[in-house]
Every structure is written in C-alpha cells, then in structure tokens.
Design an enzyme around this catalytic site. Structure first.
Site, short mmCIF file in Angstrom:
data_model
loop_
_atom_site.label_atom_id
_atom_site.label_comp_id
_atom_site.label_asym_id
_atom_site.label_seq_id
_atom_site.Cartn_x
_atom_site.Cartn_y
_atom_site.Cartn_z
CG HIS A 1 -20.39 -20.85 -13.63
ND1 HIS A 1 -21.43 -21.28 -14.30
CD2 HIS A 1 -20.47 -21.70 -12.65
CE1 HIS A 1 -21.94 -22.32 -13.98
NE2 HIS A 1 -21.42 -22.55 -13.03
CB CYS B 1 -27.16 -29.87 -23.96
SG CYS B 1 -27.29 -31.54 -24.56
CG HIS C 1 -17.31 -24.80 -10.33
ND1 HIS C 1 -18.00 -25.25 -9.19
CD2 HIS C 1 -18.41 -24.79 -11.47
CE1 HIS C 1 -19.23 -25.38 -9.51
NE2 HIS C 1 -19.58 -25.06 -10.84
CB CYS D 1 -22.16 -26.55 -20.69
SG CYS D 1 -21.80 -26.96 -19.03
FE1 DHE Z 1 -24.96 -25.17 -10.88
C1 DHE Z 1 -24.70 -22.67 -8.22
C2 DHE Z 1 -25.11 -22.80 -13.18
C3 DHE Z 1 -24.58 -27.53 -13.08
C4 DHE Z 1 -25.21 -27.62 -8.49
N1 DHE Z 1 -24.95 -23.01 -10.48
C5 DHE Z 1 -24.58 -22.40 -9.50
C6 DHE Z 1 -24.79 -20.91 -9.98
C7 DHE Z 1 -24.82 -20.88 -11.23
C8 DHE Z 1 -25.06 -22.42 -11.63
C9 DHE Z 1 -24.92 -19.55 -11.99
C10 DHE Z 1 -24.55 -19.61 -9.10
C11 DHE Z 1 -25.95 -19.32 -8.45
C12 DHE Z 1 -25.87 -18.19 -7.31
O1 DHE Z 1 -25.06 -18.33 -6.58
O2 DHE Z 1 -26.67 -17.29 -7.50
N2 DHE Z 1 -24.93 -25.29 -12.87
C13 DHE Z 1 -24.95 -24.06 -13.24
C14 DHE Z 1 -24.73 -24.22 -14.93
O3 DHE Z 1 -25.02 -23.58 -15.84
C15 DHE Z 1 -24.40 -25.94 -15.13
C16 DHE Z 1 -22.79 -25.80 -15.22
C17 DHE Z 1 -25.03 -26.41 -16.17
C18 DHE Z 1 -26.67 -26.78 -15.92
O4 DHE Z 1 -27.40 -27.30 -16.92
O5 DHE Z 1 -27.10 -26.05 -15.08
C19 DHE Z 1 -24.73 -26.03 -13.60
N3 DHE Z 1 -24.79 -27.20 -10.70
C20 DHE Z 1 -24.95 -28.04 -11.82
C21 DHE Z 1 -24.90 -29.40 -11.43
O6 DHE Z 1 -24.83 -30.47 -12.28
C22 DHE Z 1 -24.88 -29.62 -10.12
C23 DHE Z 1 -23.45 -30.03 -9.48
C24 DHE Z 1 -26.07 -30.26 -9.41
C25 DHE Z 1 -27.35 -29.61 -9.56
O7 DHE Z 1 -27.94 -29.73 -8.62
O8 DHE Z 1 -27.82 -29.53 -10.80
C26 DHE Z 1 -25.14 -27.97 -9.64
N4 DHE Z 1 -24.88 -25.14 -8.69
C27 DHE Z 1 -25.16 -26.25 -7.95
C28 DHE Z 1 -25.12 -25.76 -6.37
C29 DHE Z 1 -24.88 -24.47 -6.66
C30 DHE Z 1 -24.49 -24.09 -7.99
C31 DHE Z 1 -25.27 -26.89 -5.34
C32 DHE Z 1 -25.02 -23.62 -5.32
C33 DHE Z 1 -23.70 -23.65 -4.71
C34 DHE Z 1 -23.52 -22.80 -3.43
O9 DHE Z 1 -23.00 -23.41 -2.44
O10 DHE Z 1 -24.10 -21.66 -3.42
#
Ligand code: DHE
Length: 561
Positions: free
Chosen positions: A338, A48, A380, A51
């Site tokens: 984000h 949780c 996103h 978010c």
């Molecule tokens: Fe992410 C990137 C935060 C949930 C997969 N995610 C990012 C970034 C942030 C972030 C701040 C950018 C980083 C950077 O570029 O320096 N993500 C969050 C959250 O706060 C959120 C919504 C909830 C959490 O609890 O983390 C969240 N993210 C997820 C997932 O559930 C995902 C789909 C699966 C997982 O692995 O957790 C997920 N986030 C990703 C991925 C990237 C990412 C694959 C990088 C994308 C890219 O191509 O650079």
C-alpha cells in the site's frame, strides 16, 4: 437458442474451465433495474473499489465476489460469497461496518442506496474497459506548451512554503500560502484527487485523482495555473517524477488501480510515452488479474522508480534510463502493498503490506529486499516518520489502522555514530500506545522534537476528531491529546469531522491538520505551533470543503518526514 446437446457441451466446458460458478450464481442475484445497476456501479467505484478491487477479489477489504472458494495449504476448501450472505446481512455490514476495519456507511449512504449496494454486490462484477496508450494520447491536453510558460517566478509568494491541499469531494486542489495562510488559488483537478507530488525543481505540482486524471500545475505564474492534463486510466492513486541527477523531471510515472498498469509520460508536458501492465503472479504463485499499483517513489541514488504492486506483493524497481528498453527488477515481498516512505538515509523504502501485517523494506542500492518486518494489524504509514530514538538510534515509524500502537522500526545507517545500534536494525524496537485503532498518518520533521499521529478512522468522535503528540525526548511519557474539532471553533456536526494528515511547514515549527467534515459542513485547516502545541490559526473558507492530504512544497520535494 442453444440446442440441449450444445448447452451440455458448453456447460461441461464452463465447468472444466472453472468459470461457471460466478456466472451461474450471478443469475441468482436479486433483481435490479438498469437505473439501480448504474447507481450501484457509480457508488461501488467511488466508495468500495479502493479496498475491495474492481473485480472484487479483495485486498485491504474482503473478497466480494458472488461466490468464491479457497484451498488452504492443508488442502481444505472453504467457500463463501455475497450470494451466501444475502441482502439483509450485506445491508447490515454496509450500514454498520465491521470490526475487521470496514467503515460504516449509514451516515454517508441513504437506506435506499445501502439496499442497492447490498443487491449490486451479489451480481457478477462489471469489468471496466482497458485503457491503452492510444486512449491516453486521446485524453492528453497540453494547455500551455513549455516555451509559452513563464521564464521565472511571477509572484512574490514563498513557493517553498506553499501547501497543496486535497479538497476531496469537490475534485479540487487548494494552494495555500504557508507564510500568510491565505488561499492563493483553488484549481479543478480529477475526481476525489488523491495525492500531490512535487517536481524535483519545486516548480510543478503533479496531482492525481481517483478518476485517473493527472493535473500538472505551474507555480511560477502570478497564480498557479494548470498547464497540462492526461488520463492514466479509470482509477489511480500515485504519481512521481524522475528525480535522479541528470533526469530531473524528465519523466513522470503514474500508477493505476484500473487497468492494473503504470504509465510513463514526459515530465513537463505529460505527453504519454509508455504503458506497462502489472498483471501477473502473486508472491504465493497464483495468477492475479488485477494487481493494482499502489505507492510509487523516485530513487535519488539510481535512475529508478520503486513501484509497489498491491495484490501480487511484488516491488518493482523500474530503471528509466532507457525507456525503450525498460529494465525492471522484481522483488518478492508480501501482499497487499500500500503506502510507504524512505528511511532517514533515503536508501531503503519501507512499504506496508497492510493485509499481511508486515512492513517490507527494499534496499534501493542493492536492488534486494532488506527485511520483512512483522507488525501489529494493518500498518498504514502514509510516508512514515524518521527520527533518532534516545535508546535505539535511527527509527522509522508507522501507525496502524487495525491496532492502538505506533510501531518504531530500527533502520540502518552508515554513519559511524549509529554503529552501536546495528543489532536492532529491522527489528520493532518499541510500540507506542495510542488511544485506539484507526490511525492513518504519522509525521515529524528533522527540526522538531515531536511525533504527531492522527486517528481519523477510529469510530469514537473523541478520537477521530483529535490528534496525539509524542515527545521524542521522552517516549515513556503519555502523548498530549489535542481536540482539533474543538479548537477549530466550528459548531459540532452530525457527521464526524475527522482530524487527519499532520503536515509540517517548511521551517518545521508549525503543524497543519485537516479537519475533514461532511461535504455540506464547513471544514477547516487547523494550524498548531509545534513547540507549544498551541493553536496558531484556523483556516476556514467556504472553498475549504472536505480537506484531506496536505503537501508542503519543500517537505514533499525533499521527502522530509
Ligand atoms: Fe489514500 C496515499 C490508496 C483511502 C488519503 N493512498 C495513498 C497511497 C495509496 C493510497 C496507494 C500512496 C500513494 C503514493 O505514495 O504514491 N487510499 C488508497 C486506497 O486504496 C484507499 C484505502 C481507498 C480508496 O478508495 O482510495 C485510500 N486515502 C484514502 C482516504 O479515504 C483518505 C484518508 C482521504 C482522501 O483524500 O481520499 C486518503 N492517501 C491519502 C493521503 C495520502 C494517501 C493524504 C498521501 C499521504 C502522504 O503523506 O504522502
């Protein structure tokens, strides 16, 4: 015990400071045993906090404090809180999700866990401890000093085409040889490892877990080897190295959600050097105690990192040329920052202010906000996608969690052949229709004629398990829908197997998609030919558990998307 007089004074003081409501309401929260509180704490952090925030003040997700009150611009005060909603209503929201974007947890948590969470979030939030430079130093492990590491690459693997693949729920990272598609190595990393980034040299992979653990992996060994680890805090999402000429990989920066701060380390050893807090005021002028660090990227045109602070909506340009006398430019944009990526020229960084439904573009040359572009709900982008639009010239694309479109924004270029498109710059020039909301990532490649988009957060199986491919030559054509789950050949499972994070190989002629199943289900990486859109290979292996992000060495090293 407090005397009645003293308790009256204390109550008056508490009321004056405005800190009474939560504590008093907190005592009205439903009873919980200590064991249940511990379960609540653990699930809250794992599921949780990302978010809703550790302090539950809300960001992408709603405010989950026991009691809150808000004053609107016209002076009207509204009140709410989890205590007002009560256990039964909260259980329903947690189990079934909401139209506002909250996902359903009835296939992830048990009925008992849902009940615990409904009661837990009516309590006053637990505040985790701070994390100082001393704590970082105590956690730092230099497993192999630089002079004891290989002097050259020891394997024959084509490092440029290696994929670092997040195995989310196992706390591991798979390194897969992109040429042979064989798993080269699976390494332990932090809990629910989030992203991987490459050193400027292409030799090191830096990976960061949600538990704040940074792992430095050296690809020059016969098989990839972890050479250092360090903890940044209790909860983290981002890392990048220093990439400006003369500073290549000298430093690493990591951003944390808790505590809200960023840390600077030595790039080759992870030796902690400096911590900077991001607590401060939002763009609306209110103090925020938990401004979390979201995406970070290293500029190529100055010795600077772009640090995006979620809750304050401030974009910080951190000049790393003098770490002891750090200079920072703070740029006002919009809440809640984000993820984001570069435009085609790598001068502008475009970042989603997702809960404000805007894209902020920062000009890293002038150090100023270039534009704040209104978009459909909850953009996103991942890192977005850059291509030349047949009518509008250079554009950057983002998908949306909250709407069924892909937004194309015109971006500036100094190249005279694009001068005629100047009038469109920073405008939304087209919205491509998708099959529904719930997109997380879009991707293209300079050598490709396609734009790939996933939809893993869409509630319908037929969308969540599929991807859409748009032809860049004719964007009026409907996209091709590919059923990734079906193509994987794996039997259908009760939990959705979300098709996510398209990633190109180095040559730009293959696209790798993660088929992200439940922790006990077999998942896969499904590889397509980018030209024919035909299935090329399904990588399944008992070690491929909950794959999500994939980072091709060459494309990540050079910010190609
Ligand atoms: Fe992410 C990137 C935060 C949930 C997969 N995610 C990012 C970034 C942030 C972030 C701040 C950018 C980083 C950077 O570029 O320096 N993500 C969050 C959250 O706060 C959120 C919504 C909830 C959490 O609890 O983390 C969240 N993210 C997820 C997932 O559930 C995902 C789909 C699966 C997982 O692995 O957790 C997920 N986030 C990703 C991925 C990237 C990412 C694959 C990088 C994308 C890219 O191509 O650079």
């Amino acid at each position: 015990m407090m005397t009645p007089k003293l308790s009256r004074v204390a109550a008056a003081l508490v009321a004056m400071l405005g800190i009474g409501a939560q504590a008093q309401q907190g005592t009205a929260a439903p009873e919980m045993s200590q064991a249940e509180v511990e379960i609540g704490k653990k699930i809250y952090f794992e599921r949780c906090a990302g978010c809703h925030g550790v302090l539950r003040k809300g960001a992408t997700g709603k405010n989950l404090e026991p009691h809150w009150s808000k004053k609107a611009a016209d002076g009207a005060v509204s009140e709410g809180g989890t205590l007002k909603l009560g256990t039964a209503r909260l259980e329903k929201i947690i189990a079934l999700g909401t139209e506002g974007g909250m996902v359903n947890y009835d296939d992830i948590l048990t009925k008992e866990e849902i009940n615990i969470m409904a009661r837990y979030i009516q309590r006053t939030p637990d505040v985790p401890p701070e994390f100082s430079l001393k704590d970082m130093e105590a956690s730092w492990k230099l497993l192999v000093p630089v002079d004891q590491r290989p002097k050259k690459q020891m394997s024959k693997v084509n490092l440029k085409n290696v994929f670092a693949i997040t195995l989310r729920d196992t706390g591991k990272l798979a390194l897969v040889d992109g040429d042979t598609k064989n798993i080269w190595q699976v390494l332990d990393t932090g809990y629910a490892v989030h992203i991987s980034r490459l050193s400027a040299s292409g030799r090191y992979v830096y990976t960061v877990g949600r538990d704040g653990l940074v792992t430095l992996i050296d690809l020059w060994y016969e098989t990839p080897t972890t050479v250092a680890t360090v903890k940044l805090g209790a909860d983290a999402r981002s890392v990048d190295t220093s990439k400006f000429k003369g500073f290549e990989d000298k430093y690493l920066i990591g951003g944390t959600y808790w505590p809200p701060q960023y840390s600077i380390m030595d790039g080759e050893t992870l030796k902690p050097m400096k911590i900077v807090s991001t607590r401060g005021n939002t763009v609306d002028g209110e103090y925020h105690p938990e401004p979390r660090v979201a995406s970070i990227v290293s500029s190529m045109i100055k010795p600077e990192w772009v640090v995006n602070v979620k809750e304050t909506g401030q974009i910080m340009l951190v000049d790393y040329s003098d770490i002891k006398n750090l200079k920072t430019t703070t740029i006002e944009s919009a809440k809640f920052l984000h993820d984001g990526g570069w435009d085609m020229t790598k001068r502008y960084f475009l970042v989603a202010a997702n809960a404000s439904h805007k894209i902020a573009a920062v000009d890293t040359k002038t150090g100023k906000l270039a534009a704040l572009v209104d978009t459909k709900k909850i953009p996103h982008p991942g890192r977005g996608a850059n291509f030349i639009h047949p009518q509008f010239g250079p554009v950057w694309a983002t998908g949306h969690l909250g709407d069924a479109v892909i937004t194309l924004i015109s971006t500036p270029s100094d190249d005279s052949k694009f001068a005629k498109y100047k009038q469109h710059n920073w405008k939304v020039v087209q919205e491509l229709k998708t099959g529904g909301a719930g997109n997380l990532f879009v991707k293209t490649h300079p050598k490709s004629g396609n734009l790939w988009a996933d939809m893993p957060m869409n509630p319908e199986r037929e969308n969540a398990e599929a991807v859409y491919v748009y032809s860049l030559k004719d964007l009026s054509k409907p996209p091709v829908k590919i059923d990734v789950a079906k193509d994987s050949g794996l039997p259908q499972t009760k939990a959705l197997r979300r098709a996510t994070h398209p990633e190109y190989n180095q040559a730009g002629d293959e696209v790798w998609i993660s088929l992200w199943g439940g922790k006990t289900d077999q998942s896969a990486i499904v590889v397509y030919d980018d030209k024919t859109l035909k299935l090329k290979k399904v990588i399944t292996d008992p070690r491929i558990v909950t794959p999500t992000g994939k980072f091709n060495v060459w494309n990540t090293q050079h910010d190609i998307y």
